[in-house]
Scaffold this active site. Structure first.
Site, PDB file in Angstrom:
ATOM      1  N   SER A  87       0.982  -1.318  -0.167  1.00 30.92           N
ATOM      2  CA  SER A  87      -0.011   0.065   0.005  1.00 30.92           C
ATOM      3  C   SER A  87       0.902   1.260  -0.001  1.00 30.92           C
ATOM      4  O   SER A  87       2.094   1.235   0.320  1.00 30.92           O
ATOM      5  CB  SER A  87      -0.693  -0.014   1.047  1.00 30.92           C
ATOM      6  OG  SER A  87      -1.498   1.304   1.322  1.00 30.92           O
TER       7      SER A  87
ATOM      8  N   TYR B  48      -2.714  -0.950  10.316  1.00 28.27           N
ATOM      9  CA  TYR B  48      -2.446  -1.105   8.867  1.00 28.27           C
ATOM     10  C   TYR B  48      -1.297  -0.512   8.366  1.00 28.27           C
ATOM     11  O   TYR B  48      -0.437  -1.137   7.717  1.00 28.27           O
ATOM     12  CB  TYR B  48      -3.702  -0.384   8.057  1.00 28.27           C
ATOM     13  CG  TYR B  48      -3.794  -0.593   6.622  1.00 28.27           C
ATOM     14  CD1 TYR B  48      -4.279  -1.676   6.131  1.00 28.27           C
ATOM     15  CD2 TYR B  48      -3.285   0.360   5.855  1.00 28.27           C
ATOM     16  CE1 TYR B  48      -4.353  -2.105   4.789  1.00 28.27           C
ATOM     17  CE2 TYR B  48      -3.560   0.191   4.550  1.00 28.27           C
ATOM     18  CZ  TYR B  48      -4.000  -0.851   3.852  1.00 28.27           C
ATOM     19  OH  TYR B  48      -3.986  -1.079   2.392  1.00 28.27           O
TER      20      TYR B  48
HETATM   21  P1  NAD Z   1     -11.199  -6.129  -0.270  1.00 28.81           P
HETATM   22  O1  NAD Z   1     -11.549  -5.865   0.972  1.00 28.81           O
HETATM   23  O2  NAD Z   1     -11.990  -5.855  -1.569  1.00 28.81           O
HETATM   24  O3  NAD Z   1     -10.487  -7.628  -0.783  1.00 28.81           O
HETATM   25  C1  NAD Z   1      -9.542  -7.972   0.122  1.00 28.81           C
HETATM   26  C2  NAD Z   1      -9.590  -9.497  -0.132  1.00 28.81           C
HETATM   27  O4  NAD Z   1      -9.102 -10.206   0.916  1.00 28.81           O
HETATM   28  C3  NAD Z   1     -10.993 -10.161   0.068  1.00 28.81           C
HETATM   29  O5  NAD Z   1     -11.128 -11.192  -0.894  1.00 28.81           O
HETATM   30  C4  NAD Z   1     -11.060 -10.657   1.432  1.00 28.81           C
HETATM   31  O6  NAD Z   1     -11.886 -11.722   1.579  1.00 28.81           O
HETATM   32  C5  NAD Z   1      -9.778 -11.177   1.625  1.00 28.81           C
HETATM   33  N1  NAD Z   1      -9.246 -11.618   2.860  1.00 28.81           N
HETATM   34  C6  NAD Z   1      -9.256 -10.779   3.905  1.00 28.81           C
HETATM   35  N2  NAD Z   1      -8.865 -11.441   5.266  1.00 28.81           N
HETATM   36  C7  NAD Z   1      -8.534 -12.497   4.807  1.00 28.81           C
HETATM   37  C8  NAD Z   1      -8.098 -13.840   5.365  1.00 28.81           C
HETATM   38  N3  NAD Z   1      -7.705 -13.518   6.683  1.00 28.81           N
HETATM   39  N4  NAD Z   1      -7.919 -14.813   4.622  1.00 28.81           N
HETATM   40  C9  NAD Z   1      -8.100 -14.717   3.264  1.00 28.81           C
HETATM   41  N5  NAD Z   1      -8.624 -13.864   2.555  1.00 28.81           N
HETATM   42  C10 NAD Z   1      -8.690 -12.647   3.237  1.00 28.81           C
HETATM   43  O7  NAD Z   1      -9.806  -5.081  -0.628  1.00 28.81           O
HETATM   44  P2  NAD Z   1      -8.819  -4.693  -1.845  1.00 28.81           P
HETATM   45  O8  NAD Z   1      -8.780  -3.331  -1.997  1.00 28.81           O
HETATM   46  O9  NAD Z   1      -9.129  -5.394  -2.909  1.00 28.81           O
HETATM   47  O10 NAD Z   1      -7.501  -5.125  -1.127  1.00 28.81           O
HETATM   48  C11 NAD Z   1      -6.502  -5.991  -1.599  1.00 28.81           C
HETATM   49  C12 NAD Z   1      -5.103  -5.771  -1.154  1.00 28.81           C
HETATM   50  O11 NAD Z   1      -5.019  -4.489  -1.715  1.00 28.81           O
HETATM   51  C13 NAD Z   1      -5.094  -5.629   0.311  1.00 28.81           C
HETATM   52  O12 NAD Z   1      -3.954  -6.196   0.862  1.00 28.81           O
HETATM   53  C14 NAD Z   1      -5.059  -4.014   0.584  1.00 28.81           C
HETATM   54  O13 NAD Z   1      -4.376  -3.783   1.805  1.00 28.81           O
HETATM   55  C15 NAD Z   1      -4.469  -3.697  -0.627  1.00 28.81           C
HETATM   56  N6  NAD Z   1      -4.636  -2.334  -0.916  1.00 28.81           N
HETATM   57  C16 NAD Z   1      -5.839  -1.791  -1.201  1.00 28.81           C
HETATM   58  C17 NAD Z   1      -6.030  -0.506  -1.651  1.00 28.81           C
HETATM   59  C18 NAD Z   1      -7.460   0.034  -2.287  1.00 28.81           C
HETATM   60  O14 NAD Z   1      -7.486   1.254  -2.162  1.00 28.81           O
HETATM   61  N7  NAD Z   1      -8.435  -0.578  -2.331  1.00 28.81           N
HETATM   62  C19 NAD Z   1      -4.997   0.455  -1.495  1.00 28.81           C
HETATM   63  C20 NAD Z   1      -3.653  -0.128  -1.238  1.00 28.81           C
HETATM   64  C21 NAD Z   1      -3.639  -1.262  -0.798  1.00 28.81           C
END
Ligand code: NAD
Length: 266
Positions: free
Chosen positions: A149, A162
């Site tokens: 991130s 986080y």
């Molecule tokens: P999201 O919440 O839409 O998806 C997260 C996924 O991880 C989901 O499928 C959820 O079921 C799964 N998950 C959560 N806990 C889990 C566990 N204990 N075991 C297995 N699966 C688990 O979020 P996203 O935005 O798609 O995020 C994905 C990654 O991208 C994350 O690591 C997040 O930190 C990172 N990220 C997202 C953003 C954003 O703006 N969306 C920004 C920076 C980083």
């Protein structure tokens, strides 16, 4: 997912954690469209079934659902075993599963802090450990990509767990990259900025909040999941064959000290 015409991941076996929605789901579609076999992980198999049905057929073999909680050691070990045995191999591990909990830091509960660290840090370490063990004991090369991130670098008040977890991810990637570079096992991260995914529904679906958020981003818009999948695909491909230990920020300029866009200090 952007329009893909190549099959550059034909015969590649790729595990994506946290693939039931958001960036992980888009990445699964991206790699399958480019010919890969993908093992999709989430905590509940039933939530992964609609995605499995949507995935384009791989050039060879099949896709897999490998359900399990990535913060639980036994689940991770089983998921890794099911993937490696089900595919008879593993080429790329994508540690994408992640979560966050909002709370003023003086009120943070140890339970919540530990939960965020367990998914975002311990989960990455456990998955990487199993993949590295498999590659090393079979004298194979490998590739790990972690979804970090911008908060690997930018502080995130009210999200202490986080922020700490993504900071840790940066050094996990660099440490593993150095330790395994001699075996041609590469380890990198992508670091998204604000991306349109379900976790951001509160502002992406509200025009006023969307406008307010977009103003903070030098490129004046949030990113698309496909823009993160494209970066993951680059790091998974031979186009990045000499790149290891890096974090690729995919953030529309968010890490460029956006407040300095106008000169206010001299
Ligand atoms: P999201 O919440 O839409 O998806 C997260 C996924 O991880 C989901 O499928 C959820 O079921 C799964 N998950 C959560 N806990 C889990 C566990 N204990 N075991 C297995 N699966 C688990 O979020 P996203 O935005 O798609 O995020 C994905 C990654 O991208 C994350 O690591 C997040 O930190 C990172 N990220 C997202 C953003 C954003 O703006 N969306 C920004 C920076 C980083």
């Amino acid at each position: 997912m952007t329009e893909q015409t190549s099959k550059r991941f034909a015969n590649k076996k790729i595990l994506i954690t946290g693939a039931s929605q958001g960036i992980g789901e888009d990445a699964a579609m991206h790699f399958a469209t480019e010919g890969a076999q993908v093992a999709i992980n989430g905590r509940h198999a039933d939530k992964l079934k609609p995605l499995l049905e949507k995935l384009p057929k791989p050039v060879s073999g099949n896709h897999l659902i490998v359900a399990g909680d990535m913060s639980v050691e036994e689940d991770v070990d089983r998921v890794m075993k099911e993937t490696i045995e089900g595919f008879n191999g593993l080429d790329v591990l994508i540690c994408n599963a992640g979560m966050q909990i909002e709370c003023p830091s003086e009120d943070i509960s140890l339970k919540d802090f530990n939960m965020v660290m367990a998914v975002n840090v311990t989960g990455v370490v456990l998955c990487a450990r199993a993949a590295l063990k498999y590659w090393r004991s079979n004298d194979l090369t490998g590739n790990i990509i972690v979804n970090s991130s911008v908060h690997q670098q930018i502080p995130k008040p009210h999200y202490l767990g986080y922020s700490a977890s993504k900071g840790a991810v940066g050094n996990i990637v660099r440490t593993l990259a150095l330790e395994y570079a001699r075996y041609d096992i590469r380890v990198n991260a992508v670091a998204p900025g604000a991306i349109v995914t379900p976790i951001n529904d509160a502002w992406t679906k509200d025009p006023a909040k969307y406008e307010a958020t977009a103003k903070h981003i030098p490129m004046r818009r949030p990113g698309k999941c496909s823009e993160i999948s494209d970066a993951m695909a680059f790091l998974a491909s031979s186009e990045s064959s000499y790149i290891t230990g890096q974090t690729l920020f995919v953030d529309g300029g968010l890490t460029l000290y956006a407040d300095f866009e106008q000169n206010w200090s001299s």
